[in-house]
Motif scaffolding. Structure first.
Motif, short mmCIF file in Angstrom:
data_model
loop_
_atom_site.label_atom_id
_atom_site.label_comp_id
_atom_site.label_asym_id
_atom_site.label_seq_id
_atom_site.Cartn_x
_atom_site.Cartn_y
_atom_site.Cartn_z
N GLY A 125 19.82 -4.55 -1.60
CA GLY A 125 19.00 -3.52 -2.22
C GLY A 125 18.21 -4.06 -3.40
N CYS A 126 18.84 -4.90 -4.21
CA CYS A 126 18.14 -5.50 -5.36
C CYS A 126 17.04 -6.44 -4.89
CB CYS A 126 19.13 -6.25 -6.25
SG CYS A 126 20.27 -5.17 -7.15
N ASP A 127 17.33 -7.24 -3.85
CA ASP A 127 16.30 -8.14 -3.30
C ASP A 127 15.09 -7.35 -2.83
OD1 ASP A 127 17.79 -10.43 -3.68
OD2 ASP A 127 18.44 -10.60 -1.59
N ILE A 128 15.33 -6.31 -2.06
CA ILE A 128 14.25 -5.55 -1.46
C ILE A 128 13.50 -4.75 -2.52
CG2 ILE A 128 13.73 -3.71 0.21
CD1 ILE A 128 16.19 -4.83 1.82
N GLY A 180 0.78 -1.22 0.00
CA GLY A 180 0.00 0.00 0.00
C GLY A 180 0.81 1.27 0.00
N LYS A 181 2.14 1.16 -0.17
CA LYS A 181 3.01 2.34 -0.10
C LYS A 181 3.70 2.61 -1.44
CE LYS A 181 3.99 1.77 4.83
NZ LYS A 181 5.05 1.60 5.86
N ARG A 182 4.09 3.85 -1.61
CA ARG A 182 4.95 4.24 -2.73
C ARG A 182 6.38 4.22 -2.19
NH1 ARG A 182 2.09 9.91 -3.71
NH2 ARG A 182 2.35 9.79 -1.44
N VAL A 183 7.21 3.33 -2.76
CA VAL A 183 8.50 3.01 -2.14
C VAL A 183 9.66 3.34 -3.06
CG1 VAL A 183 9.91 1.15 -1.16
CG2 VAL A 183 7.43 1.17 -0.78
N LEU A 184 10.66 4.01 -2.51
CA LEU A 184 11.93 4.26 -3.19
C LEU A 184 13.03 3.50 -2.47
CD1 LEU A 184 13.84 5.74 -5.18
CD2 LEU A 184 13.89 7.64 -3.54
N VAL A 185 13.71 2.60 -3.19
CA VAL A 185 14.87 1.88 -2.64
C VAL A 185 16.12 2.56 -3.18
CG1 VAL A 185 16.09 -0.32 -2.51
CG2 VAL A 185 13.58 -0.28 -2.52
N VAL A 186 17.01 2.97 -2.28
CA VAL A 186 18.23 3.68 -2.67
C VAL A 186 19.41 2.74 -2.52
CG1 VAL A 186 19.70 5.68 -2.24
CG2 VAL A 186 17.22 5.85 -1.89
N GLY A 187 20.05 2.39 -3.65
CA GLY A 187 21.20 1.50 -3.59
C GLY A 187 20.95 0.20 -4.32
N ALA A 188 22.00 -0.31 -4.97
CA ALA A 188 21.85 -1.51 -5.80
C ALA A 188 22.83 -2.60 -5.39
CB ALA A 188 22.02 -1.17 -7.27
N GLU A 209 6.68 10.83 -6.36
CA GLU A 209 6.14 10.94 -5.01
C GLU A 209 6.29 9.61 -4.26
OE1 GLU A 209 4.32 13.78 -3.76
OE2 GLU A 209 5.17 14.79 -5.52
N PHE A 210 6.71 9.70 -2.99
CA PHE A 210 6.94 8.49 -2.20
C PHE A 210 6.44 8.65 -0.77
CE2 PHE A 210 10.30 8.66 -5.41
CZ PHE A 210 10.09 7.46 -6.05
N ASP A 211 6.08 7.52 -0.19
CA ASP A 211 5.73 7.46 1.23
C ASP A 211 6.91 6.98 2.06
OD1 ASP A 211 2.88 8.01 0.73
OD2 ASP A 211 2.92 6.02 -0.21
N LEU A 212 7.75 6.12 1.45
CA LEU A 212 8.84 5.47 2.18
C LEU A 212 10.10 5.46 1.34
CD1 LEU A 212 10.04 3.62 4.45
CD2 LEU A 212 9.02 1.68 3.23
N VAL A 213 11.21 5.88 1.94
CA VAL A 213 12.53 5.76 1.32
C VAL A 213 13.32 4.74 2.13
CG1 VAL A 213 14.69 6.91 0.75
CG2 VAL A 213 12.53 8.12 0.42
N LEU A 214 13.73 3.67 1.48
CA LEU A 214 14.54 2.63 2.12
C LEU A 214 15.98 2.77 1.66
CD1 LEU A 214 12.34 -0.61 1.94
CD2 LEU A 214 13.32 0.41 4.00
N LEU A 215 16.88 3.00 2.60
CA LEU A 215 18.29 3.19 2.29
C LEU A 215 19.02 1.85 2.31
CD1 LEU A 215 18.93 6.34 4.52
CD2 LEU A 215 18.46 6.29 2.05
N ALA A 216 19.28 1.30 1.12
CA ALA A 216 20.07 0.08 1.00
C ALA A 216 21.51 0.50 0.71
CB ALA A 216 19.52 -0.81 -0.10
N THR A 217 22.07 1.25 1.64
CA THR A 217 23.34 1.94 1.42
C THR A 217 24.51 1.30 2.16
OG1 THR A 217 22.54 3.50 3.10
CG2 THR A 217 22.38 4.17 0.80
N GLY A 218 24.34 0.05 2.56
CA GLY A 218 25.46 -0.71 3.09
C GLY A 218 25.75 -0.44 4.56
#
Length: 457
Positions: A184-187, A172-180, A303-312
């Motif tokens: 990060g790719c899994d998530i 139900g969220k608009r999600v931005l994953v930061v990092g590859a 536009e996003f609700d959640l930013v997930l930092l897959a930044t190590g």
């Protein structure tokens, strides 16, 4: 206070700590093994508080090349085992070698101090102290998140993936994953399947290596094929990836700005799949955030609700940071021997382009060989002590790794394994453990329990 001049204290009972415990036990060297959690397994126990494990996590190296020496992963495991199978393997390993009963669980280490006589005092969280001849820190490298500042002001939720557990968190969220990176790719793939809207942001283009080629795990192909010079391997496998994946820019990805193998490999088959099907969108780096809007460096915004930092993660060693130095990457000989402090070791801090367990095993065997020879006052020990201080081998394998914090101290696995073997041969030490003398019935029980749990789940 326990005086124990020749005793070695092993801190942590994850994969690295278990490898060290086995290597010491094989040589009948006395040791004390401390673990703050209630069981062995380290990050692979999703119930371990503060750990980075998540439900969709799998090994990125195949079962064939991922087991400790003398104790391969079972044939019935998946090609790329899920985290529950990995945990069952680690606990079976600990049981098979009689390591489990020697671990003091629920014991958190507060600090390590070097004494005037070159012994080490280990202080537990409850104030108890013990003195040891050596300390091997195996506290892991994925507990302390690297959290960059998000430019601008984002009014939604910002989290590091160390706290991420399940795709249900994204529903139900608009999600931005930061990092590859691999997590990060899994998530990002979890977000592609579950979130209302999913985007992955990458500062540069990457090479994406599929987990299978020609129906086989990709690392087994590389391991069994002809060993090509690095420049030729880059051309051959780079060309093959271009054939398999096509032009990455068609999918919104940036073209890699480096040659294959010059960054930590992104081993993932599903991200390309989801990009091809429109389940997720790729964007470059973040320019700034304003409210719920994130602007990217290519001029687009979303536009996003959640930013997930897959930044190590950073390689903090809180129990002994002043002795290990740099939080990004400790300067350890062969990624395991302190150069300045005799009797201090660390395993689990190596950054390389292959599976880790066989490397942990080799490092553990070298540490145990060194401790054994030092205890018996053999000339090898002093010779190796001098080597620790002076030897700075080139372990890049001819690769020019990209200039990023992650690649500080990065080593090429092939070059690393070859040099470890050379050093071990010169010292008369082994580089892998031996099979257990008596198979523990608990090994089968642990594997069956894990499989039953997976079937129920």
């Amino acid at each position: 206070m326990k005086e124990s001049q020749f005793d070695t204290c092993v801190i942590g009972a994850g994969p690295a700590g278990l490898a060290v415990a086995r290597a010491l036990a094989e040589r009948n060297l006395p040791y004390t093994h401390l673990e703050r959690h209630t069981g062995p397994g380290g990050i692979w126990d999703i119930e371990n508080p503060g750990g980075p494990m998540y439900e969709s996590a799998h090994f990125i190296s195949s079962k064939t090349l991922s087991g400790f020496g003398g104790f391969p992963m079972p044939d019935h495991f998946a090609d790329y085992p899920p985290h529950r199978q990995v945990l069952s393997y680690l606990r079976s390993f600990a049981d098979a070698y009689g390591l489990t009963d020697r671990i003091e669980f629920g014991v958190e280490v507060e600090g390590v101090e070097k004494n005037a006589d070159s012994t080490w005092t280990v202080t537990r969280a409850d104030g108890r102290e013990s003195v040891h001849g050596q300390v091997v820190v195996c506290t892991g490298a994925q507990w302390h998140p690297n959290i960059p500042e998000l430019p601008g002001e984002f009014s939604g939720e910002v989290r590091h993936t160390v706290d991420y557990r399940s795709a249900e968190e994204l529903r139900g969220k608009r999600v931005l994953v930061v990092g590859a990176g691999n997590s990060g790719c899994d998530i990002a793939c979890d977000a592609a399947r579950t979130a209302d809207h999913a985007v992955i942001s990458m500062r540069r283009g990457y090479w994406f290596i599929p987990k299978h080629l020609f129906g086989r795990p990709v690392d087994t192909i590389a391991n069994s094929g002809p060993h090509l010079p690095m420049w030729l391997a880059q051309r051959v496998f780079g060309g093959l990836l271009r054939l398999v994946n096509g032009d990455p820019t068609r999918l919104g990805l940036q073209k890699p700005d480096h040659k294959l193998f010059e960054t930590h490999p992104a081993i993932n088959s599903m991200l390309i799949h989801h990009l091809q099907h429109g389940d997720i969108t790729a964007r470059p780096g973040i320019a700034r955030a304003e409210g719920r809007t994130v602007h990217f460096t290519d001029g687009t915004s979303d536009e996003f609700d959640l930013v997930l930092l897959a930044t190590g993660y950073v390689h903090k060693v809180p129990v002994a940071q002043k002795y290990f130095g740099d939080e990004q990457h400790p300067d350890l000989y062969l990624s395991s021997f302190s150069r300045e402090h005799v009797g201090l070791f660390g395993i689990g801090f190596v950054e390389t382009n292959s599976g880790a367990y066989q490397l942990f095993d080799a490092q553990a065997q070298l540490i145990a060989g060194y401790v054994h020879d030092a205890r018996h006052r053999l000339p090898n020990a002093e010779r190796f002590t001098q080597r620790i201080r002076a030897d700075r081998p080139d372990l890049t394998g001819g690769l020019k790794f990209v200039a990023s914090p992650r690649h500080t101290g990065y080593v090429d696995s092939g070059a690393f394994v070859k040099y470890l073997g050379k050093v071990a041969g010169q010292m008369g030490w082994r580089t892998e453990g031996r099979p257990p003398q008596v198979r523990s019935p608990r090994r089968a029980d642990a594997a069956e329990t894990a499989e039953t749990a997976e079937a129920v789940a």
